[in-house]
Design an enzyme around this catalytic site. Sequence first.
Site, PDB file in Angstrom:
ATOM      1  N   HIS A 263      41.023  55.805 -13.808  1.00 15.87           N
ATOM      2  CA  HIS A 263      40.333  54.718 -13.986  1.00 15.87           C
ATOM      3  C   HIS A 263      40.566  53.712 -12.878  1.00 15.87           C
ATOM      4  CE1 HIS A 263      37.861  50.827 -15.027  1.00 15.87           C
ATOM      5  NE2 HIS A 263      37.348  51.800 -15.664  1.00 15.87           N
ATOM      6  N   ASP A 319      34.992  57.372 -20.708  1.00 16.93           N
ATOM      7  CA  ASP A 319      33.983  58.394 -20.736  1.00 16.93           C
ATOM      8  C   ASP A 319      34.627  59.815 -21.293  1.00 16.93           C
ATOM      9  OD1 ASP A 319      31.780  56.993 -19.328  1.00 16.93           O
ATOM     10  OD2 ASP A 319      33.303  57.204 -17.512  1.00 16.93           O
TER      11      ASP A 319
END
EC number: 2.3.3.16
Length: 382
Positions: A263, A319
Site C-alpha cells: 500500500h 483489497d
Amino acid sequence: MADDLQKGLDDVLVAESSLSYIDGDAGLLAYRGYDIKDLAREASYEEVLYLLWRGELPDRDALDEFATELAAERAVDESVITTLDGLAAADERPMAALRTAVSMLSASDPEESDPDDLDAALRKGRRIAAKVPTVLAAYDRLRNGQEPVEPREDLGYAANFLYMLDGEEPDDVAAETFDMALILHADHGLNASTFTGMVIASTLADTYSAVTGGVSALAGSLHGGANQDVMETLLELDESEKDPTDWIRDAIDNDRRIPGWGHRVYNVKDPRAEILTEKSAELGENSGEKKWYDYAATIEEYLTEEEQFPEKGLAPNVDFYSGTVYYQLGIDLDMYTPIFAMSRVGGWVGHVLEYQEDNRLIRPRARYVGPENREFVPIDDR
C-alpha cells in the site's frame, strides 16, 4: 515558491482535514477520531455517513431521522433506468455505467446549484449516496436480462442493496458483513479519487460533478480495481488444482505481481484488511465453503515470511480480503469496484463539503522542460 518536484504529490500537504487520520507505521485508520475497528464492529454505514458529513456520531433519534431521509431518496428517475438499459445492451463496464448515471442524476434534483449553499450541497450528496446502490443493482440486473428491483425503505443501506441485487432479503450475516465492508471503504484521506473530487469542487462545480469525477478516478486499475484482480487470481489458483503454497511459490519465481499486496500509505497490514480477514473466515464457516479464505490466508502466510519480502510496506491491503468477501456474497467480480465507489461517496461528499467551507481553487504548477526560444516558421516554409 519552492521548486522541488514531488512527482505524484508524495507527502505534499495541500489541505487540512478532520475526516480521517492514517498512521501507516502503526496500521491505524480513524474517522473523525474514532478507530475504524470500533466503527466497523459497532456502527452502521448510516452512522458513519452522519459522522463524516456532520462531525459527530448521531444519537438514536438523529440516526432514525437521517436514515429515514436517506432511504426516502433511493428511487431513481425512469430516464436513468432507460439509459442504464441501453448501456447494458452495449455491454458497458459497470464503472462507466455508474459514471454516466451519476452525471444524469443532477437532472432530476429538485434544488438549484448554489456554490454558497453548503446545506444544499449536503442534501445533494445525500441524494447521490441514496441512489448509487439503486443504480448499481439495476444495472447488474439489466445486463443479466432481469428487471430492476425497487428499493425498500424498511431495510438498512447495506441490506437494501443486497436485496435489490437478487430480490431476496439477505440473512443477518450477509447484511452485517456488507455493511462492515462499506464502512471500511468510506474514507481514506486524500486518495486519488477524493483529491479529484476536491479539485473539481474547488472550482465551485456542484456535488454531482465532484462525485462523477471521483467515480472516474476510482475506475483506474491503480486505484480501485485491485479487489477484482485478487479474486481473479484466487479463481486461477482454484482452477489450477495446485497446492496454494506451490502455486504462489511458482508465481513469485516467475516475477508475477500479486494484487492486493502492499500500500502507498501502510507499512504494515492494512487495518481494514484485518477486519475483512475475520469476516471472510466467518462467511466461509457460515456457508461451509472456506476455500476462498483459506487460499488468501495461505498466500498471506507465505508472502509474509521474512525471506520473501524483508522490506517494509509489503503486507495485505484492504483489497486482498474484500474480494473474497464479495465473492462469497454472490456478487459479480466486475461489481467490486463500483461497490467501492458506492461506499466512498460518503468520503467524497464529506471532503467536498469540508474543503468548500474555506475554498481556494486548487491550482498546482508544472516545471517546464520543453524547448525554448524557437523561431516560428510560416507553414509554407516548413
